[in-house]
Scaffold this motif. Structure first.
Motif, PDB file in Angstrom:
ATOM      1  N   ASP A  19      94.542   1.771 -10.407  1.00  0.00           N
ATOM      2  CA  ASP A  19      94.278   3.168 -10.758  1.00  0.00           C
ATOM      3  C   ASP A  19      92.855   3.320 -11.291  1.00  0.00           C
ATOM      4  O   ASP A  19      92.074   4.124 -10.805  1.00  0.00           O
ATOM      5  CB  ASP A  19      95.289   3.643 -11.803  1.00  0.00           C
ATOM      6  CG  ASP A  19      95.317   5.155 -11.918  1.00  0.00           C
ATOM      7  OD1 ASP A  19      94.963   5.838 -10.948  1.00  0.00           O
ATOM      8  OD2 ASP A  19      95.702   5.663 -12.992  1.00  0.00           O
ATOM      9  N   HIS A  20      92.515   2.542 -12.324  1.00  0.00           N
ATOM     10  CA  HIS A  20      91.171   2.578 -12.904  1.00  0.00           C
ATOM     11  C   HIS A  20      90.530   1.190 -12.845  1.00  0.00           C
ATOM     12  O   HIS A  20      91.161   0.199 -13.229  1.00  0.00           O
ATOM     13  CB  HIS A  20      91.211   3.024 -14.370  1.00  0.00           C
ATOM     14  CG  HIS A  20      91.424   4.497 -14.540  1.00  0.00           C
ATOM     15  ND1 HIS A  20      92.669   5.079 -14.482  1.00  0.00           N
ATOM     16  CD2 HIS A  20      90.533   5.511 -14.774  1.00  0.00           C
ATOM     17  CE1 HIS A  20      92.554   6.385 -14.678  1.00  0.00           C
ATOM     18  NE2 HIS A  20      91.276   6.673 -14.844  1.00  0.00           N
ATOM     19  N   GLN A  31      91.353   3.990  -7.569  1.00  0.00           N
ATOM     20  CA  GLN A  31      91.329   5.455  -7.535  1.00  0.00           C
ATOM     21  C   GLN A  31      90.157   6.009  -8.337  1.00  0.00           C
ATOM     22  O   GLN A  31      89.537   7.001  -7.944  1.00  0.00           O
ATOM     23  CB  GLN A  31      92.648   6.004  -8.093  1.00  0.00           C
ATOM     24  CG  GLN A  31      93.857   5.712  -7.240  1.00  0.00           C
ATOM     25  CD  GLN A  31      93.799   6.434  -5.907  1.00  0.00           C
ATOM     26  OE1 GLN A  31      93.634   7.642  -5.848  1.00  0.00           O
ATOM     27  NE2 GLN A  31      93.915   5.679  -4.818  1.00  0.00           N
ATOM     28  N   GLU A  58      94.748  -5.208 -16.702  1.00  0.00           N
ATOM     29  CA  GLU A  58      96.118  -5.662 -16.456  1.00  0.00           C
ATOM     30  C   GLU A  58      96.225  -6.471 -15.165  1.00  0.00           C
ATOM     31  O   GLU A  58      97.306  -6.933 -14.828  1.00  0.00           O
ATOM     32  CB  GLU A  58      97.039  -4.432 -16.375  1.00  0.00           C
ATOM     33  CG  GLU A  58      97.026  -3.629 -17.668  1.00  0.00           C
ATOM     34  CD  GLU A  58      97.517  -2.204 -17.480  1.00  0.00           C
ATOM     35  OE1 GLU A  58      98.162  -1.691 -18.400  1.00  0.00           O
ATOM     36  OE2 GLU A  58      97.253  -1.616 -16.417  1.00  0.00           O
ATOM     37  N   ARG A  59      95.120  -6.642 -14.478  1.00  0.00           N
ATOM     38  CA  ARG A  59      95.098  -7.438 -13.249  1.00  0.00           C
ATOM     39  C   ARG A  59      93.989  -8.462 -13.381  1.00  0.00           C
ATOM     40  O   ARG A  59      92.841  -8.105 -13.618  1.00  0.00           O
ATOM     41  CB  ARG A  59      94.872  -6.524 -12.048  1.00  0.00           C
ATOM     42  CG  ARG A  59      94.756  -7.205 -10.695  1.00  0.00           C
ATOM     43  CD  ARG A  59      96.098  -7.757 -10.200  1.00  0.00           C
ATOM     44  NE  ARG A  59      97.159  -6.770 -10.177  1.00  0.00           N
ATOM     45  CZ  ARG A  59      97.328  -5.862  -9.204  1.00  0.00           C
ATOM     46  NH1 ARG A  59      96.493  -5.811  -8.194  1.00  0.00           N
ATOM     47  NH2 ARG A  59      98.349  -5.034  -9.252  1.00  0.00           N
ATOM     48  N   ASP A  79      96.367  -1.050  -5.363  1.00  0.00           N
ATOM     49  CA  ASP A  79      97.184  -0.243  -6.276  1.00  0.00           C
ATOM     50  C   ASP A  79      96.504  -0.004  -7.622  1.00  0.00           C
ATOM     51  O   ASP A  79      97.120   0.517  -8.549  1.00  0.00           O
ATOM     52  CB  ASP A  79      98.541  -0.913  -6.501  1.00  0.00           C
ATOM     53  CG  ASP A  79      98.410  -2.336  -7.058  1.00  0.00           C
ATOM     54  OD1 ASP A  79      97.281  -2.889  -7.030  1.00  0.00           O
ATOM     55  OD2 ASP A  79      99.434  -2.895  -7.504  1.00  0.00           O
ATOM     56  N   GLU A  93      96.072   7.096 -19.844  1.00  0.00           N
ATOM     57  CA  GLU A  93      97.173   7.462 -18.949  1.00  0.00           C
ATOM     58  C   GLU A  93      97.149   6.667 -17.644  1.00  0.00           C
ATOM     59  O   GLU A  93      97.854   7.008 -16.695  1.00  0.00           O
ATOM     60  CB  GLU A  93      97.096   8.964 -18.633  1.00  0.00           C
ATOM     61  CG  GLU A  93      97.123   9.873 -19.853  1.00  0.00           C
ATOM     62  CD  GLU A  93      98.421   9.742 -20.629  1.00  0.00           C
ATOM     63  OE1 GLU A  93      99.470   9.512 -19.985  1.00  0.00           O
ATOM     64  OE2 GLU A  93      98.387   9.860 -21.864  1.00  0.00           O
ATOM     65  N   SER A  94      96.355   5.615 -17.593  1.00  0.00           N
ATOM     66  CA  SER A  94      96.221   4.857 -16.356  1.00  0.00           C
ATOM     67  C   SER A  94      97.480   4.057 -16.045  1.00  0.00           C
ATOM     68  O   SER A  94      98.110   3.487 -16.930  1.00  0.00           O
ATOM     69  CB  SER A  94      95.029   3.904 -16.459  1.00  0.00           C
ATOM     70  OG  SER A  94      94.846   3.211 -15.245  1.00  0.00           O
ATOM     71  N   ARG A  95      97.812   4.015 -14.768  1.00  0.00           N
ATOM     72  CA  ARG A  95      98.983   3.245 -14.342  1.00  0.00           C
ATOM     73  C   ARG A  95      98.676   1.761 -14.214  1.00  0.00           C
ATOM     74  O   ARG A  95      99.528   0.910 -14.470  1.00  0.00           O
ATOM     75  CB  ARG A  95      99.496   3.784 -13.004  1.00  0.00           C
ATOM     76  CG  ARG A  95     100.051   5.190 -13.076  1.00  0.00           C
ATOM     77  CD  ARG A  95     100.252   5.755 -11.699  1.00  0.00           C
ATOM     78  NE  ARG A  95      98.987   5.865 -10.968  1.00  0.00           N
ATOM     79  CZ  ARG A  95      98.891   6.280  -9.722  1.00  0.00           C
ATOM     80  NH1 ARG A  95      99.974   6.588  -9.045  1.00  0.00           N
ATOM     81  NH2 ARG A  95      97.715   6.364  -9.140  1.00  0.00           N
ATOM     82  N   LEU A  96      97.452   1.439 -13.787  1.00  0.00           N
ATOM     83  CA  LEU A  96      97.061   0.034 -13.652  1.00  0.00           C
ATOM     84  C   LEU A  96      95.554  -0.076 -13.814  1.00  0.00           C
ATOM     85  O   LEU A  96      94.795   0.553 -13.081  1.00  0.00           O
ATOM     86  CB  LEU A  96      97.475  -0.525 -12.284  1.00  0.00           C
ATOM     87  CG  LEU A  96      97.089  -1.987 -12.012  1.00  0.00           C
ATOM     88  CD1 LEU A  96      97.758  -2.916 -13.021  1.00  0.00           C
ATOM     89  CD2 LEU A  96      97.459  -2.393 -10.593  1.00  0.00           C
TER      90      LEU A  96
END
Length: 202
Positions: free
Chosen positions: A100-101, A133, A84-85, A98, A70-73
């Motif tokens: 998330d995990h 986060q 994703e980064r 920004d 459920e991670s956003r980023l």
């Protein structure tokens, strides 16, 4: 030469010329816990972190993937988990604000305190472990040492630009004893015991 530089130069010039060996500091590890893994997990939980249950043999990283579902980023500093980064493309630490995990691999863990040690090599970008986060740490169970005396004897403190212990998520408490997690850093810290990938040396 400034006053500060003059004072320091004078101190250096007048240092005693006596060669004295440093004292031998014992490791205080003659009575280690029966299980370093159990001791590490208990202290990690006490400090607000969590030791993830192991995944199935055919997918040992399943517990990590479940947290990331459920991670956003996602930003990953380990080859086992896709992010994703791209950390190689990050030019400013604040660019990770920004995330998330974050997924990283610790250099080692400490059973006495439930801490994991992260170096510049492990993080790649130092803000990764502070602006995300949630922090997920892979730790080889063979890399758990008994206590901080053993930890500080490790080479990581001499071979890296920096090395930082992380013991649970960020936390603060007021005088009434109200504990708040994630006040100045990650809101959660989860550790999965996962052996390091084998390296093909042929």
């Amino acid at each position: 030469m400034s006053s500060r530089e003059a004072i320091l130069a004078s101190v250096r010039a007048n240092l005693p010329k006596v060669e004295r060996p440093l004292p031998v500091v014992p490791h205080f590890d003659s009575n280690p816990p029966a299980s370093l893994i159990d001791a590490f997990g208990a202290m990690l939980k006490r400090m607000g972190g969590s030791l993830l249950d192991p995944g199935p043999v055919d997918d040992p990283l399943a517990p990590v993937r479940a947290l990331l579902a459920e991670s956003r980023l996602i930003c990953s500093a380990v080859p086992e988990i896709a992010g994703e980064r791209d950390l190689a493309a990050v030019t400013e630490p604040r660019a990770l604000a920004d995330v998330d995990h974050a997924v990283v691999r610790a250099a080692f863990g400490v059973a006495e305190t439930g801490s994991v040690l992260l170096t510049d090599t492990d993080l790649q970008v130092n803000s990764l472990a502070y602006l995300a986060q949630h922090l997920i740490v892979l730790l080889d169970p063979a890399d758990i040492v008994v206590n901080l005396h053993q930890a500080y004897a490790r080479p990581e403190f001499r071979e890296h630009h920096y090395a930082a212990f992380h013991t649970g998520p960020s936390a603060t408490a007021d005088i009434e004893g109200v504990l708040i997690l994630g006040a100045q850093g990650v809101r959660s810290l989860s550790v999965l015991l996962a052996p390091r990938p084998s390296v093909n040396r042929t």
